[in-house]
Design a protein around this motif. Sequence first.
Motif, PDB file in Angstrom:
ATOM      1  N   SER A  65       0.834  -1.183  -0.155  1.00 39.18           N
ATOM      2  CA  SER A  65      -0.032   0.260   0.046  1.00 39.18           C
ATOM      3  C   SER A  65       0.873   1.246  -0.023  1.00 39.18           C
ATOM      4  N   TYR A  66       0.326   2.256  -0.357  1.00 39.69           N
ATOM      5  CA  TYR A  66       0.872   3.642  -0.155  1.00 39.69           C
ATOM      6  C   TYR A  66      -0.214   4.504   0.666  1.00 39.69           C
ATOM      7  N   ASN A  67       0.491   5.350   1.373  1.00 41.29           N
ATOM      8  CA  ASN A  67      -0.243   5.692   2.489  1.00 41.29           C
ATOM      9  C   ASN A  67      -0.074   7.725   2.302  1.00 41.29           C
ATOM     10  N   THR A  68      -0.828   8.077   1.344  1.00 44.78           N
ATOM     11  CA  THR A  68      -0.881   9.528   1.247  1.00 44.78           C
ATOM     12  C   THR A  68      -2.315   9.997   0.955  1.00 44.78           C
ATOM     13  N   PRO A  69      -2.794  11.161   0.991  1.00 42.31           N
ATOM     14  CA  PRO A  69      -4.274  11.465   0.809  1.00 42.31           C
ATOM     15  C   PRO A  69      -4.524  11.113  -0.698  1.00 42.31           C
ATOM     16  N   TYR A  70      -3.685  11.332  -1.696  1.00 44.78           N
ATOM     17  CA  TYR A  70      -3.783  11.225  -3.056  1.00 44.78           C
ATOM     18  C   TYR A  70      -3.735   9.952  -3.765  1.00 44.78           C
ATOM     19  N   ALA A  71      -2.734   9.075  -2.953  1.00 49.23           N
ATOM     20  CA  ALA A  71      -2.360   7.637  -3.496  1.00 49.23           C
ATOM     21  C   ALA A  71      -3.419   6.963  -4.352  1.00 49.23           C
ATOM     22  N   VAL A  72      -4.644   6.749  -4.158  1.00 47.71           N
ATOM     23  CA  VAL A  72      -5.664   6.418  -4.874  1.00 47.71           C
ATOM     24  C   VAL A  72      -5.920   6.808  -5.996  1.00 47.71           C
ATOM     25  N   ARG A  73      -5.991   8.345  -5.996  1.00 45.36           N
ATOM     26  CA  ARG A  73      -6.288   9.229  -7.178  1.00 45.36           C
ATOM     27  C   ARG A  73      -5.155   9.169  -8.151  1.00 45.36           C
ATOM     28  N   GLN A  74      -3.873   9.349  -7.912  1.00 48.55           N
ATOM     29  CA  GLN A  74      -2.814   8.802  -8.621  1.00 48.55           C
ATOM     30  C   GLN A  74      -2.995   7.760  -9.232  1.00 48.55           C
ATOM     31  N   HIS A  75      -3.258   6.723  -8.525  1.00 49.90           N
ATOM     32  CA  HIS A  75      -3.138   5.238  -9.282  1.00 49.90           C
ATOM     33  C   HIS A  75      -4.237   5.356 -10.288  1.00 49.90           C
ATOM     34  N   GLU A  76      -5.405   5.716  -9.979  1.00 50.47           N
ATOM     35  CA  GLU A  76      -6.567   5.484 -10.842  1.00 50.47           C
ATOM     36  C   GLU A  76      -6.732   6.481 -12.036  1.00 50.47           C
ATOM     37  N   GLU A  77      -6.314   7.776 -11.816  1.00 50.33           N
ATOM     38  CA  GLU A  77      -6.339   8.743 -12.820  1.00 50.33           C
ATOM     39  C   GLU A  77      -5.457   8.499 -14.049  1.00 50.33           C
ATOM     40  N   LEU A  78      -6.120   7.946 -15.218  1.00 51.18           N
ATOM     41  CA  LEU A  78      -5.183   7.674 -16.419  1.00 51.18           C
ATOM     42  C   LEU A  78      -4.929   8.819 -17.360  1.00 51.18           C
ATOM     43  N   THR A  79      -5.529  10.009 -17.020  1.00 47.08           N
ATOM     44  CA  THR A  79      -5.371  10.901 -17.964  1.00 47.08           C
ATOM     45  C   THR A  79      -4.482  11.866 -17.421  1.00 47.08           C
ATOM     46  N   TRP A  80      -3.616  11.881 -16.339  1.00 51.09           N
ATOM     47  CA  TRP A  80      -2.897  12.684 -15.507  1.00 51.09           C
ATOM     48  C   TRP A  80      -1.359  12.393 -16.678  1.00 51.09           C
ATOM     49  N   ARG A  81      -0.513  13.377 -16.542  1.00 44.03           N
ATOM     50  CA  ARG A  81       0.687  13.030 -17.133  1.00 44.03           C
ATOM     51  C   ARG A  81       1.897  13.034 -16.142  1.00 44.03           C
ATOM     52  N   HIS A  82       2.765  12.043 -16.314  1.00 43.55           N
ATOM     53  CA  HIS A  82       3.846  11.706 -15.481  1.00 43.55           C
ATOM     54  C   HIS A  82       5.257  11.903 -16.177  1.00 43.55           C
ATOM     55  N   ALA A  83       6.169  11.941 -15.108  1.00 41.76           N
ATOM     56  CA  ALA A  83       7.410  11.829 -15.899  1.00 41.76           C
ATOM     57  C   ALA A  83       7.728  10.626 -16.508  1.00 41.76           C
ATOM     58  N   PRO A  84       8.692  10.380 -17.550  1.00 42.38           N
ATOM     59  CA  PRO A  84       8.933   9.187 -18.110  1.00 42.38           C
ATOM     60  C   PRO A  84       9.279   8.092 -17.342  1.00 42.38           C
ATOM     61  N   GLY A  85       8.742   7.029 -17.644  1.00 41.60           N
ATOM     62  CA  GLY A  85       8.734   6.074 -16.767  1.00 41.60           C
ATOM     63  C   GLY A  85       7.769   5.784 -15.428  1.00 41.60           C
ATOM     64  N   ARG A  86       7.152   6.719 -15.365  1.00 44.83           N
ATOM     65  CA  ARG A  86       6.253   6.835 -14.211  1.00 44.83           C
ATOM     66  C   ARG A  86       4.654   6.999 -14.523  1.00 44.83           C
ATOM     67  N   THR A  87       3.921   6.042 -14.113  1.00 42.65           N
ATOM     68  CA  THR A  87       2.540   5.888 -14.683  1.00 42.65           C
ATOM     69  C   THR A  87       1.299   5.741 -13.469  1.00 42.65           C
ATOM     70  N   ALA A  88       0.358   5.680 -14.045  1.00 42.17           N
ATOM     71  CA  ALA A  88      -1.041   5.501 -13.099  1.00 42.17           C
ATOM     72  C   ALA A  88      -1.095   3.785 -13.224  1.00 42.17           C
ATOM     73  N   LYS A  89      -1.853   3.408 -12.200  1.00 42.31           N
ATOM     74  CA  LYS A  89      -1.796   1.962 -12.267  1.00 42.31           C
ATOM     75  C   LYS A  89      -0.449   1.462 -11.916  1.00 42.31           C
ATOM     76  N   TYR A  90       0.414   2.286 -11.202  1.00 43.33           N
ATOM     77  CA  TYR A  90       1.733   1.693 -10.979  1.00 43.33           C
ATOM     78  C   TYR A  90       1.636   0.522 -10.115  1.00 43.33           C
ATOM     79  N   LEU A  91       1.016   0.282  -9.000  1.00 39.57           N
ATOM     80  CA  LEU A  91       1.030  -0.940  -8.173  1.00 39.57           C
ATOM     81  C   LEU A  91       0.061  -1.946  -8.819  1.00 39.57           C
ATOM     82  N   GLU A  92      -1.120  -1.813  -9.340  1.00 38.31           N
ATOM     83  CA  GLU A  92      -1.795  -2.831 -10.072  1.00 38.31           C
ATOM     84  C   GLU A  92      -0.981  -3.755 -11.257  1.00 38.31           C
ATOM     85  N   ASN A  93      -0.308  -2.685 -12.112  1.00 33.74           N
ATOM     86  CA  ASN A  93       0.563  -3.198 -13.207  1.00 33.74           C
ATOM     87  C   ASN A  93       1.730  -3.871 -12.599  1.00 33.74           C
TER      88      ASN A  93
END
Length: 115
Positions: A65-93
């Motif tokens: 698990s990740y324990n920040t107020p925005y961890a779930v949103r970061q994980h689930e939001e597929l439209t947000w942009r991230h640095a190269p190599g960093r992605t949504a669904k980081y834990l599930e994938n």
Amino acid sequence: MAQVRVRFNGAPVARKLRAAAARGVFLGAEHVLGVSDDRVPLDEDALQRSGMASVDEATLTAMVSYNTPYAVRQHEELTWRHAPGRTAKYLENSLNEERAQVDAIIAAQIRRALR
């Protein structure tokens, strides 16, 4: 004709194997956490630092698990942009891609206990 008597102490063996399985499950969860940490979106790396792995030895169930107020949103939001190599669904994938490796880690711990 020779007689052979075998005495099997199953309870101590079962305890040893269960402890090995619990260790393997924990090490597998740690492995998934490490892979996930390499993919977790970074800003100030608070999200990455909040990651943890744990195991319930009674049920041989692990949790990553990740324990920040925005961890779930970061994980689930597929439209947000991230640095190269960093992605949504980081834990599930990470979990889905590393499933065979986690199985191998658990099996290795059980084999080690049988020596």
